[in-house]
Design an enzyme around this catalytic site. Structure first.
Site, short mmCIF file in Angstrom:
data_model
loop_
_atom_site.label_atom_id
_atom_site.label_comp_id
_atom_site.label_asym_id
_atom_site.label_seq_id
_atom_site.Cartn_x
_atom_site.Cartn_y
_atom_site.Cartn_z
N HIS A 51 -0.91 3.76 -1.34
CA HIS A 51 -0.20 3.40 -2.56
C HIS A 51 1.31 3.61 -2.40
O HIS A 51 2.11 2.70 -2.62
CB HIS A 51 -0.74 4.24 -3.71
N GLU A 52 1.70 4.82 -2.00
CA GLU A 52 3.12 5.14 -1.90
C GLU A 52 3.81 4.36 -0.78
O GLU A 52 4.97 3.97 -0.91
CB GLU A 52 3.32 6.64 -1.72
N HIS A 67 4.75 0.99 -2.08
CA HIS A 67 6.08 1.05 -2.72
C HIS A 67 7.18 1.04 -1.67
O HIS A 67 8.18 0.32 -1.79
CB HIS A 67 6.22 2.33 -3.54
N HIS A 95 7.71 -2.30 0.06
CA HIS A 95 8.36 -3.19 -0.89
C HIS A 95 9.86 -2.89 -0.93
O HIS A 95 10.70 -3.80 -0.86
CB HIS A 95 7.73 -3.01 -2.28
#
Length: 597
Positions: free
Chosen positions: A389-390, A393, A396
């Site tokens: 998940h992190e 980020h 991105h």
């Protein structure tokens, strides 16, 4: 012997992030701190003088320069503090950075009002005449979009002065909800007396002991019932605040006003609710499955969170978790995985918990430097998903910062959870394919179904409740405790169906949701999750064409409006399709779980 958290110095350096990539030493930090003040003095020379293409370009460039430096200063100081919040040196550094940021925002606050005072035709001429200014076209177009909603200087000053008053409902909620409210003592799983708190409530609701769940549920919501007139008054005041600002800024409704910043039409919000309504039978089936699996004659609201499958008891070493994530994200192509691996190898991540370290997990970056990730890795499956998940980020951020000028390098909150959740969806697909034991597969299925329940169905129910409160007040009707509780009961009944007893206590749940003080925020969780799920399915089915579209989305930062960026990637949120596609995945998972049980 009591096991204690290690001090920062006891953590192996291999598992610490390398903040020296931002500033090799604090002397360089101090140099930039002083440079900011010099640039601010330069910027202030343009106050009242932005009247041609040259002055506009110069002040926008200076604004970028000062913002880049300030963001670096804040990121470094704050992340140093997060390593160990008891470190006084970095407490002071972080405070200085935040104080400087306030000075920067204050000193540069004249820029946008002055741009808005320029005739639109003149702005167009500036852009035609000065090719260097072209990079700011979308930025300027977006500012001009606000023109019909900007008031006179005097009126703007008055509105600004109301800001402190406008924060009152949210501030009062925080104080009552976090400081003053006290919950009863209940028995935990071992029969010990424990004070019920916000922090342990969900843990109790996940207990396999039904008495613990029952007592936690009633202890929580009977307490809210005792304060329901106060919470109702705060909610009413907060809604009136939203309506006041929407009227002052010439919007048709508070919903339209809240969506304006992202340039999202009201239809997207309404379509989301309507699409979930059309597929609500899927949640009813899941509730029925839960009732059957738990072997209950009556399923109650306090039975909604206990895991159907006991946590698959497996510990993952950090290096093992990293390899699982790298394997799980291979569908995103070699380029993506190579950058991911470089991040793991180049100390982007602060891995383990230590005394004084900030809890939880986050991704953060400063323009011109690679992103960073804070973890508090414990080794369970959730932690493996947190890494994916992190790092979603972070990649991105990496792509956006590498491919965009500073002005567009940060992506909007509307799309902020898309990349992170897409990573989780791809990892889940990989783990389901590799799962050999029945219990492991059932655990993964249940985990994913709960993600859908919590992030699409539940958040859309919240979004519908929020829409009801604002529309009711806009019609001149009072938001009484009775009306709020009645509506919330009806929504729970509609969303969860006939196979559950909608206990009276749930009528008061709306009172404890902090997001209701954030003005139509919750729907973004559902649109983000739906978009990520739809994108992950495209990536798995189409391969390279979908991956290429997705990477372009990651690279575009905020260079276009969120809906346009997602549309280029293949997700059109102005239609029901992305939400329907996501709910199709939910149905397939549900069907498999129904067969297994």
């Amino acid at each position: 012997m009591v096991k204690r958290l290690p001090d920062r110095k006891e953590i192996d350096d291999r598992y610490k992030w390398k903040l020296e990539d931002i500033y090799e030493n604090e002397e360089l930090w101090e140099n930039d701190f002083n440079r900011v003040k010099v640039i601010l003095n330069e910027i202030l020379k343009y106050k009242g003088k932005i009247n041609n293409d040259k002055s506009l370009l110069e002040v926008l460039k200076l604004n970028d320069d000062v913002s880049i430096l300030t963001n670096k200063l804040i990121a470094y100081a704050k992340m140093r503090k997060d390593e160990d919040n008891s470190n006084g040196k970095y407490q002071a550094l972080a405070d200085r950075a935040m104080t400087l940021n306030i000075q920067v925002l204050s000193a540069t606050s004249f820029i946008i009002p002055e741009v808005l005072s320029i005739d639109e035709t003149a702005i167009k001429d500036y852009l035609d005449r000065n090719t260097e200014l072209g990079v700011y076209k979308h930025f300027l177009d977006d500012i001009l979009r606000y023109k019909p909603h900007v008031l006179s200087d005097k009126e703007e000053r008055l509105l600004a002065e109301t800001g402190i008053i406008a924060q009152a409902p949210g501030n009062i909620f925080k104080m009552l909800n976090n400081a003053d409210i006290k919950f009863p003592i209940i028995k935990d799983d071992d029969g010990n007396d424990v004070e019920l708190t916000h922090g342990n409530f969900i843990k109790f609701m996940e207990s396999r002991n039904r008495d613990v769940r029952y007592n936690a549920f009633n202890g929580m919501y009977n307490t809210y019932k005792n304060f329901i007139n106060t919470y109702s008054s705060m909610t009413d005041s907060n809604v009136k605040k939203d309506i006041f600002y929407s009227k002052m800024r010439n919007h048709k409704s508070s919903l339209e006003a809240s969506l304006f910043d992202d340039n999202v039409p009201v239809e997207v919000y309404n379509n989301l609710i309507n699409t979930v309504h059309d597929k609500i039978d899927l949640l009813h089936r899941y509730v029925k499955l839960r009732k059957k699996f738990l072997k209950l004659e009556e399923l109650h609201m306090y039975d909604l969170y206990v895991p159907l499958i006991k946590e698959y008891d497996k510990h993952y070493k950090y290096e093992e978790a990293v390899n699982i994530v790298l394997e799980g994200l291979k569908p995103l192509g070699n380029d993506y995985v190579d950058i991911l691996k470089s991040g793991f190898d180049s100390k982007w991540i602060d891995v383990f918990e230590n005394r004084g370290k900030t809890s939880g997990a986050y991704s953060w970056g400063a323009y011109g430097v690679h992103p960073y990730v804070l973890l508090n890795y414990q080794g369970n499956l959730n932690d493996v998903f947190t890494i994916a998940h992190e790092m979603g980020h972070s990649l991105h951020t990496h792509y956006s910062m590498s491919c965009q000028p500073f002005v567009y390098s940060e992506y909007k909150i509307f799309v902020a959870e898309v990349a992170s959740t897409c990573n989780e969806a791809l990892l889940m697909n990989y783990l389901l394919e590799k799962a050999k034991e029945k219990n492991e597969r059932l655990y993964l299925l249940n985990h994913y179904l709960e993600e859908f329940k919590g992030t699409i169905f539940r958040q859309v129910m919240f979004a519908e409740f929020e829409k009801f409160t604002h529309e009711t007040d806009e019609k001149g009707e009072s938001l009484t405790p009775e009306l709020l509780c009645k509506k919330y009961h009806e929504l729970n009944k509609f969303y969860y169906g006939n196979d559950i007893v909608v206990d009276e206590g749930i009528n008061y749940e709306w009172a404890r949701i902090p997001h209701f003080y954030m003005g139509f925020y919750v729907y973004k969780y559902a649109t983000g999750f739906s978009s990520a799920t739809a994108l992950s399915q495209m990536i798995l089915k189409e391969g390279k064409p979908a991956v290429d579209r997705y990477k372009e989305f990651l690279k575009e930062g905020s260079s276009d409006y969120p809906l346009n960026l997602l549309k280029k990637a293949g997700v059109d949120l102005t239609s029901p399709k992305p939400v329907l596609d996501a709910l199709d995945v939910f149905e397939k998972l549900l069907q498999e779980m129904e067969k297994e049980i």
